[in-house]
Write an enzyme that holds these catalytic residues in place. Structure first.
Site, PDB file in Angstrom:
ATOM      1  N   LYS A 558      43.828  49.028  35.512  1.00  0.00           N
ATOM      2  CA  LYS A 558      42.674  48.188  35.148  1.00  0.00           C
ATOM      3  C   LYS A 558      43.036  47.092  34.143  1.00  0.00           C
ATOM      4  CE  LYS A 558      38.084  47.589  34.895  1.00  0.00           C
ATOM      5  NZ  LYS A 558      37.659  46.807  36.053  1.00  0.00           N
TER       6      LYS A 558
HETATM    7  C1  F6R Z   1      40.192  42.699  40.521  1.00  0.00           C
HETATM    8  C2  F6R Z   1      40.435  42.830  39.104  1.00  0.00           C
HETATM    9  C3  F6R Z   1      41.540  42.034  38.503  1.00  0.00           C
HETATM   10  C4  F6R Z   1      41.118  41.513  37.112  1.00  0.00           C
HETATM   11  C5  F6R Z   1      42.303  40.792  36.450  1.00  0.00           C
HETATM   12  C6  F6R Z   1      41.908  40.218  35.107  1.00  0.00           C
HETATM   13  O1  F6R Z   1      39.128  43.505  40.931  1.00  0.00           O
HETATM   14  O2  F6R Z   1      39.780  43.577  38.424  1.00  0.00           O
HETATM   15  O3  F6R Z   1      41.897  40.982  39.327  1.00  0.00           O
HETATM   16  O4  F6R Z   1      40.039  40.653  37.262  1.00  0.00           O
HETATM   17  O5  F6R Z   1      43.359  41.686  36.269  1.00  0.00           O
HETATM   18  O6  F6R Z   1      41.484  41.199  34.228  1.00  0.00           O
HETATM   19  P1  F6R Z   1      40.589  40.859  32.982  1.00  0.00           P
HETATM   20  O7  F6R Z   1      39.285  40.356  33.485  1.00  0.00           O
HETATM   21  O8  F6R Z   1      40.454  42.166  32.256  1.00  0.00           O
HETATM   22  O9  F6R Z   1      41.313  39.823  32.180  1.00  0.00           O
END
Ligand code: F6R
Length: 563
Positions: A558
């Site tokens: 995540k």
């Molecule tokens: C796709 C997903 C990833 C995040 C990306 C950025 O479902 O969750 O593509 O959007 O890794 O993560 P953040 O928003 O935490 O910077």
């Protein structure tokens, strides 16, 4: 990525169970393998397993009460996924165990240095140098940052000592929390038990030793004082609220989050003040640069579109990792970074470039205590609560909505219509975009303008959780190449009603087309915010029908804290 959890108490307790519970919540940070170390009858007991936390829990039957336990859930960066490579790693003499998140950049140098002391490593994992260097440093371990380069946090414990030793270089998160009986270490406050009422965040270049529940802190090997901050865990992270997956639970939260955001951005005095500040700043610039990764990048692309359309101000969405020192950033400009986790390394690196050019940075962030939030001038909260499923769903809608509300004060009718439309779209999602009875071997998703960006986001969601080849494309661009791929086992999902030619071209080659009609934007100018929901549900259902766990897609984690 990688989750660290640990606990220590004066009296022996069920700390192994507590560590496993904490790791379960941190599993979103990596789920290749997991392990724990605890002091049992005067020796360090290590248990490790490849796969999800259940495997580790199954190997950890009837653990004894203990005064200290550390644990780790891994997302492999160097070294294959194996029991041997999973954490905790031990010093060569077996007296020090370490769990670690991040990268030791001078790993090779450390290996050479250790070899000079007759220490040979057993794995190719950079973590293994840490317990061995701690062993060599002996009573001088607060000096560890001098010997390790890179970005890291780690937690160590020593045989017979019942102590915890922590270190942080760079921006990866590590928190210490406490309640009456126990002190906890965690990569994310989310995993701290509800009884925890005080926390301290580790900062860059700090070390901390915890003996008998008392932490002492050092910065660059000099003692420092740090005070406990009040903490209130206001949610139960592990609760799926009756849904079988977090992904479904989180998609179902979108209407309530939409309502929450509208209320806050229309009437919360602090947010209104920040909004005014932001709008004043916007008037002084010629260009807005938006930076983000993955789903957050798609939200950035839509917000850029809205800024240009509504404010006639140039706005460019950058994939964070594509921004570099030679990118021409028009002056004067303002940057907006978007991130769910607030810890994404690629976005933090983009922020370095923006800061080097003195461009003010505004963040749209779900985790407002995160590094990205801390490094931004103004932070607009996305108000989603924790997002656990690896595939981001609710935060995408939240980021797009917050972006819109920063740019414009939409009237009550538009906001009410969005809430009604979101609820209706969620209710009808499976009718609007049914799961195909026969699994296509590829899926194209097409659209124009904002619908093209929605197509990119839908394609990302589908490929992430179904592992099917799925591509988002601008509708009219299909005929300039990718149409050659279309056959009678192709499914095309079309966002909007303005791509009739492309739809016909797909159908003429045997492809099946499902169209998600655009809402009436005259009547409901914000409707595109929740137009993605049927594709999110489609991805979820298709993943489940293929036997995949949509909450933990293979190879992913995540919070992507590596470059
Ligand atoms: C796709 C997903 C990833 C995040 C990306 C950025 O479902 O969750 O593509 O959007 O890794 O993560 P953040 O928003 O935490 O910077």
């Amino acid at each position: 990525m990688c989750g660290i959890f640990g606990c220590q108490s004066l009296q022996p307790q069920n700390l192994v169970e507590k560590t496993l519970q904490g790791l379960k919540i941190l599993e979103y940070r990596g789920y290749d393998s997991a392990g724990i170390a605890y002091n049992a009858t005067n020796q360090l007991k290590i248990i490790k397993a490849v796969g999800g936390l259940e495997r580790l829990a199954n190997k950890t039957t009837t653990p004894p009460p203990t005064n200290v336990c550390i644990g780790h859930t891994r997302w492999a960066t160097n070294g294959a996924v194996s029991v041997k490579n999973s954490h905790p790693h031990l010093s060569a003499d077996g007296s020090i165990a370490v769990v670690h998140n991040g990268i030791i950049e001078n790993y090779q140098q450390c290996v050479t240095k250790l070899a000079k002391h007759g220490i040979k490593l057993k794995t190719p994992v950079d973590t293994e140098v840490i317990p061995n260097i701690l062993y060599l440093l002996s009573h001088n371990k607060h000096n560890i940052h001098k010997y390790l380069q890179g970005q890291y946090v780690f937690c160590a414990t020593e045989q017979l000592q019942n102590n915890l030793f922590l270190a942080k270089k760079g921006s990866l998160p590590l928190y210490i929390g406490r309640d009456q009986q126990t002190i906890y270490i965690s990569s994310d406050t989310l995993a701290l038990p509800q009884s925890v009422n005080q926390i301290i965040a580790m900062e860059d270049l700090e070390t901390c030793e915890i003996i008998n529940q008392q932490p002492t802190f050092y910065h660059n090997n000099h003692p420092i004082r740090k005070d406990w901050q009040p903490f209130n865990q206001s949610f139960v992270a592990s609760d799926k609220n009756g849904f079988t997956t977090y992904m479904e639970k989180e998609i179902n939260e979108i209407p309530a989050i939409t309502q929450r955001i509208i209320t806050a951005y229309q009437s919360d005095p602090t947010i209104r003040t920040l909004q005014r500040q932001f709008r004043t700043q916007l008037k002084t610039v010629n260009c807005v640069h938006l930076c983000a990764c993955g789903t957050s990048y798609h939200a950035a692309k839509i917000i850029a579109h809205i800024i240009e359309r509504e404010l006639h101000l140039r706005a460019i969405a950058h994939i964070s990792s594509e921004l570099n020192a030679t990118t021409l950033l028009a002056e004067p400009s303002l940057a907006i970074v978007i991130s769910q986790s607030g810890e994404t390394a690629d976005t933090l690196a983009a922020m370095d470039i923006l800061q080097q050019q003195n461009i003010p940075i505004i963040a749209l962030c779900n985790v407002t205590t995160s590094t990205i939030a801390k490094r931004s001038q103004i932070v607009f909260p996305l108000l989603c609560g924790p997002e656990i499923a690896v595939a981001s769903t609710k935060v995408f809608c939240a980021a797009v909505l917050v972006g819109c509300l920063l740019i414009n004060d939409y009237n009550t009718i538009s906001c009410d219509n969005l809430i009604k439309y979101t609820t209706k779209t969620l209710r009808n999602a499976r009718k609007l975009l049914p799961t195909p009875s026969k699994i296509p071997h590829q899926i194209f998703i097409i659209g124009k303008g904002i619908n093209y960006t929605l197509a990119l986001e839908a394609a990302l969601k589908i490929k992430e959780v179904t592992y099917l080849h799925c591509e988002g494309y601008p509708a009219n661009e299909l005929k300039h190449g990718p149409l050659s791929l279309v056959d009678d086992n192709t499914l095309a999902i079309v966002f909007g009603d303005d791509s009739a030619n492309a739809s016909a071209e797909i159908q003429a080659r045997g492809g099946k087309v499902v169209t998600l009609l655009s809402p009436d934007y005259q009547h409901n100018p914000l409707a595109f915010v929740s137009q993605i929901i049927p594709a999110q549900i489609f991805a979820l259902d298709l993943a489940l029908s293929l036997g995949n766990n949509p909450d933990k897609p293979r190879n992913l984690a995540k919070s992507v804290t590596v470059l």
